[in-house]
Write a protein that holds these residues in place. Structure first.
Motif, PDB file in Angstrom:
ATOM      1  N   LYS A   1       0.853  -1.197   0.000  1.00 37.24           N
ATOM      2  CA  LYS A   1       0.000   0.000   0.000  1.00 37.24           C
ATOM      3  C   LYS A   1       0.886   1.244   0.000  1.00 37.24           C
ATOM      4  CE  LYS A   1      -3.837  -2.531   1.178  1.00 37.24           C
ATOM      5  NZ  LYS A   1      -4.392  -2.752   2.486  1.00 37.24           N
ATOM      6  N   PRO A   2       1.440   1.601  -1.158  1.00 38.22           N
ATOM      7  CA  PRO A   2       2.324   2.770  -1.201  1.00 38.22           C
ATOM      8  C   PRO A   2       1.535   4.060  -0.955  1.00 38.22           C
ATOM      9  CG  PRO A   2       1.822   2.039  -3.418  1.00 38.22           C
ATOM     10  CD  PRO A   2       1.221   1.029  -2.496  1.00 38.22           C
ATOM     11  N   SER A   3       2.239   5.063  -0.482  1.00 37.44           N
ATOM     12  CA  SER A   3       1.569   6.317  -0.164  1.00 37.44           C
ATOM     13  C   SER A   3       2.591   7.445  -0.108  1.00 37.44           C
ATOM     14  CB  SER A   3       0.850   6.196   1.187  1.00 37.44           C
ATOM     15  OG  SER A   3       0.334   7.441   1.595  1.00 37.44           O
ATOM     16  N   PHE A   4       2.107   8.678  -0.281  1.00 38.74           N
ATOM     17  CA  PHE A   4       2.962   9.837  -0.068  1.00 38.74           C
ATOM     18  C   PHE A   4       2.915  10.279   1.394  1.00 38.74           C
ATOM     19  CE2 PHE A   4       1.931  10.241  -4.657  1.00 38.74           C
ATOM     20  CZ  PHE A   4       3.234  10.129  -5.131  1.00 38.74           C
ATOM     21  N   HIS A   5       2.146   9.559   2.190  1.00 38.39           N
ATOM     22  CA  HIS A   5       2.062   9.816   3.626  1.00 38.39           C
ATOM     23  C   HIS A   5       2.628   8.597   4.347  1.00 38.39           C
ATOM     24  CE1 HIS A   5      -0.337  13.373   2.766  1.00 38.39           C
ATOM     25  NE2 HIS A   5      -1.040  12.630   1.916  1.00 38.39           N
ATOM     26  N   ARG A   6       2.263   8.385   5.582  1.00 36.89           N
ATOM     27  CA  ARG A   6       2.759   7.223   6.323  1.00 36.89           C
ATOM     28  C   ARG A   6       2.157   5.945   5.744  1.00 36.89           C
ATOM     29  NH1 ARG A   6       3.168   7.696  12.727  1.00 36.89           N
ATOM     30  NH2 ARG A   6       4.796   9.119  11.991  1.00 36.89           N
ATOM     31  N   THR A   7       3.013   4.965   5.490  1.00 41.90           N
ATOM     32  CA  THR A   7       2.568   3.737   4.831  1.00 41.90           C
ATOM     33  C   THR A   7       2.187   2.665   5.843  1.00 41.90           C
ATOM     34  OG1 THR A   7       4.829   2.905   4.763  1.00 41.90           O
ATOM     35  CG2 THR A   7       4.085   4.191   2.867  1.00 41.90           C
ATOM     36  N   ASN A   8       1.616   1.574   5.341  1.00 46.74           N
ATOM     37  CA  ASN A   8       1.199   0.492   6.233  1.00 46.74           C
ATOM     38  C   ASN A   8       2.370  -0.308   6.784  1.00 46.74           C
ATOM     39  OD1 ASN A   8       1.539  -0.518   3.531  1.00 46.74           O
ATOM     40  ND2 ASN A   8       0.504  -2.404   4.126  1.00 46.74           N
ATOM     41  N   TRP A   9       3.588  -0.053   6.290  1.00 49.22           N
ATOM     42  CA  TRP A   9       4.737  -0.779   6.844  1.00 49.22           C
ATOM     43  C   TRP A   9       5.483   0.038   7.900  1.00 49.22           C
ATOM     44  CZ3 TRP A   9       4.828   0.123   1.348  1.00 49.22           C
ATOM     45  CH2 TRP A   9       5.618   1.191   0.935  1.00 49.22           C
ATOM     46  N   PHE A  10       4.992   1.217   8.245  1.00 44.71           N
ATOM     47  CA  PHE A  10       5.691   2.073   9.208  1.00 44.71           C
ATOM     48  C   PHE A  10       5.817   1.380  10.569  1.00 44.71           C
ATOM     49  CE2 PHE A  10       5.793   5.272  12.562  1.00 44.71           C
ATOM     50  CZ  PHE A  10       6.824   6.097  12.137  1.00 44.71           C
ATOM     51  N   ASN A  11       4.723   0.925  11.128  1.00 44.96           N
ATOM     52  CA  ASN A  11       4.765   0.278  12.443  1.00 44.96           C
ATOM     53  C   ASN A  11       5.500  -1.063  12.428  1.00 44.96           C
ATOM     54  OD1 ASN A  11       3.455   2.355  13.844  1.00 44.96           O
ATOM     55  ND2 ASN A  11       1.435   1.580  13.277  1.00 44.96           N
ATOM     56  N   PRO A  12       5.283  -1.922  11.418  1.00 40.96           N
ATOM     57  CA  PRO A  12       6.064  -3.167  11.372  1.00 40.96           C
ATOM     58  C   PRO A  12       7.574  -2.936  11.320  1.00 40.96           C
ATOM     59  CG  PRO A  12       4.165  -3.356   9.936  1.00 40.96           C
ATOM     60  CD  PRO A  12       4.183  -1.943  10.412  1.00 40.96           C
ATOM     61  N   VAL A  13       8.021  -1.934  10.573  1.00 45.67           N
ATOM     62  CA  VAL A  13       9.459  -1.653  10.506  1.00 45.67           C
ATOM     63  C   VAL A  13       9.968  -1.175  11.859  1.00 45.67           C
ATOM     64  CG1 VAL A  13      11.211  -0.156   9.457  1.00 45.67           C
ATOM     65  CG2 VAL A  13       9.458  -1.217   8.021  1.00 45.67           C
ATOM     66  N   GLY A  14       9.169  -0.369  12.557  1.00 45.77           N
ATOM     67  CA  GLY A  14       9.550   0.034  13.904  1.00 45.77           C
ATOM     68  C   GLY A  14       9.662  -1.150  14.847  1.00 45.77           C
ATOM     69  N   ARG A  15       8.728  -2.089  14.711  1.00 49.26           N
ATOM     70  CA  ARG A  15       8.749  -3.289  15.551  1.00 49.26           C
ATOM     71  C   ARG A  15       9.989  -4.131  15.272  1.00 49.26           C
ATOM     72  NH1 ARG A  15       3.941  -5.543  13.989  1.00 49.26           N
ATOM     73  NH2 ARG A  15       4.978  -6.576  12.242  1.00 49.26           N
ATOM     74  N   GLU A  16      10.337  -4.291  14.008  1.00 48.99           N
ATOM     75  CA  GLU A  16      11.509  -5.083  13.647  1.00 48.99           C
ATOM     76  C   GLU A  16      12.802  -4.401  14.090  1.00 48.99           C
ATOM     77  OE1 GLU A  16      11.198  -5.900   9.447  1.00 48.99           O
ATOM     78  OE2 GLU A  16       9.115  -6.579   9.658  1.00 48.99           O
ATOM     79  N   SER A  17      12.860  -3.088  14.000  1.00 47.14           N
ATOM     80  CA  SER A  17      14.050  -2.364  14.461  1.00 47.14           C
ATOM     81  C   SER A  17      14.240  -2.548  15.962  1.00 47.14           C
ATOM     82  CB  SER A  17      13.924  -0.870  14.122  1.00 47.14           C
ATOM     83  OG  SER A  17      13.811  -0.672  12.729  1.00 47.14           O
TER      84      SER A  17
END
Length: 385
Positions: A144-160
Motif C-alpha cells: 500500500k504505497p503512499s505519499f504519507h505514512r505507509t502500512n509498513w511504518f509500524n512493522p518496521v519500527g517493531r523489527e528495528s
C-alpha cells in the motif's frame, strides 16, 4: 515533412541500457530509448568519455546493462515487464515503489516460499525477492504505497526494536559474492582497493574500489579465508550488495590484466547468507555452534571463521550492517532453508524473529553507515570513513 514510423524499444524496467555489456569485452550498448534520438547527444558524450577514460563521468547506474544477468534471459519475464513499464509510462511514481509484473523470477531466492508463509512482503532486487518487512497479526496487509505514512511504518519500527533489544534473523541471500584466489591475490586486491587488505587468515575489512579521479566505484567486504601456506593457496571472499554484482565484477575483470596470477570467480548463484543480529545473538550462535565462544572478546569485530553445521562448511563473519552485535553466515543456497529453521527453533525462547530490508536500512542510517548507491555514488565527492 516526412514521418518515419518504427518500433519503440523497451528494456523490462523501461530504462535504457547504456555502457559495456557484462561478459562481452569491447561491446558497448546504447539501446532501449523509448524516445529515440532525443537522448543521442548526452548519451553519446557520456559513452565517449567512459570509453576514453576507462570509467563513467557520472552516475547512470539505473541505466547500466549490468543490472540484468542471466536470470533475465526469460522471454515471458521480458514481455510482462515491458508491457507493465509501457502501461505505467505516464503514471506518477511512489517512494519505494514496487511493480509486480514478471515476478517472481527464477532467481527468487532459497527462502522465498518459507518467508512468504511467515508474512514477508517482498521487494524486487536484480531478480531476487528480498524481504522488506513482515506482516504480523493486526498489521494492514499488502503493498500500500503512499505519499504519507505507509502500512509498513509500524512493522518496521517493531523489527528495528527487535534487533536493538533481542535478536533477529534476515535472509541476505541476495548478496553478491566473489572468490579471488592465487599467489598474487593480495597484490591484486591491494591494487584495486584503497583500504589495507588483510593478509592474516580470518580477518575482514571494508574496502572501496576507486576510480582514477578518487571517487568510489564500489564498496565491498573483503575477507581473507586462506593464506599462501594453506593447501589451496591464498583465497579471499568478497561480498557486496546484489544490485552491484555485475557492476563490481566488471571492474575487477577490467583490471585483472594488471596482476594476472589470480582467478576471479562469481559465486553469487550458489551461495546464500543469513544475518543474525541483536544483543542476544551470541547466545543464539552458541546454541547453533556448541563449543564455540561467540563473546565479544573471543570473536573480534570484522573477523571470520570456518565452522561446520550438520556436515556443511560455513563461512561465519562477525559483522552486521544493522550496527548491532551480529554475524553473517554464508553457506550453499541448498542449505539455507535448514539453517534458517535451526535458527528459529534454537532461538524461540530468546524471542528470535524475522526482520527485513527496511528495518536494516533504518538501523544502518541510525548507526551512521553509508550505503553505496545512496549516500555514496559515482559522482559524489565523498569523505569515506
Amino acid at each position: 515533412m516526412r514521418t518515419v514510423a518504427g518500433p519503440i524499444t523497451y528494456a523490462p524496467d523501461g530504462l535504457p541500457m547504456v555502457g559495456p555489456k557484462p561478459g562481452y569485452p569491447g561491446m558497448w550498448l546504447a539501446v532501449g530509448f523509448g524516445y529515440g534520438i532525443i537522448h543521442g547527444g548526452g548519451i553519446g558524450r557520456y559513452l565517449a568519455q567512459w570509453m576514453k577514460n576507462g570509467y563513467p563521468p557520472y552516475d547512470l547506474t539505473e541505466a547500466d546493462p549490468a543490472r540484468y544477468g542471466s536470470w533475465a534471459d526469460d522471454t515471458q519475464y521480458v514481455m510482462n515487464k515491458a508491457r507493465e513499464s509501457y502501461g505505467m509510462n505516464n503514471s506518477y511514481g511512489y517512494v519505494k515503489e514496487e511493480r509486480k509484473g514478471g515476478r517472481p523470477t527464477q532467481r527468487a531466492g532459497p527462502l522465498y516460499s518459507a518467508l512468504k508463509e511467515r508474512g514477508a512482503q517482498f521487494g524486487f532486487k536484480v531478480g531476487f525477492e528480498v524481504p522488506l518487512w513482515f506482516e504480523r497479526p493486526g498489521d494492514e496487509s499488502g503493498y500500500k504505497p503512499s505519499f504519507h505514512r505507509t502500512n509498513w511504518f509500524n512493522p518496521v519500527g517493531r523489527e528495528s526494536k527487535l534487533v536493538r533489544e533481542a535478536v533477529g534473523v534476515m535472509d541476505l541471500s541476495s548478496f553478491a559474492t566473489f572468490k579471488v584466489a592465487g599467489p598474487d591475490a593480495h597484490t591484486f586486491l591491494s591494487y584495486v582497493f584503497a583500504n589495507k587488505i588483510p593478509k592474516a587468515k580470518g580477518r575482514s575489512c571494508l574496502a572501496h574500489m576507486l576510480m582514477p579521479n578518487g571517487r568510489v566505484m564500489s564498496e565491498m567486504t573483503v575477507t581473507c579465508t586462506a593464506t599462501e601456506g594453506d593447501s589451496g593457496g591464498a583465497e579471499y571472499m568478497l561480498t557486496t550488495g546484489g544490485g552491484s554484482e555485475l557492476h563490481d565484477v566488471r571492474w575487477l575483470e577490467q583490471h585483472h590484466h594488471c596482476v594476472p596470477c589470480v582467478t576471479i570467480e562469481n559465486t553469487t548463484e550458489r551461495m546464500g547468507c543469513l544475518g543474525v543480529a541483536g544483543p542476544k545473538s551470541p547466545q543464539l550462535m552458541e546454541r547453533l555452534f556448541p563449543g564455540v565462544d561467540f563473546s565479544r572478546g573471543s570473536w573480534p569485530l570484522m573477523s571470520h571463521r570456518h565452522l561446520e553445521l550438520n556436515g556443511v562448511e560455513l563461512d561465519v563473519m562477525r559483522l552486521s550492517y544493522t550496527g548491532e552485535l551480529g554475524w553473517e553466515i554464508h553457506c550453499p543456497k541448498s542449505d539455507v532453508q535448514s539453517l534458517y529453521c535451526s535458527i528459529h527453533a534454537l532461538g524461540k525462547d530468546l524471542g528470535v524473529d524475522d526482520f527485513g530490508m527496511y528495518a536494516m536500512n533504518s538501523l544502518r542510517m541510525e548507526k551512521g553507515f553509508r550505503a553505496w548507491g545512496a549516500e555514496v555514488r559515482l559522482h559524489n565527492d565523498n569523505v569515506v570513513g
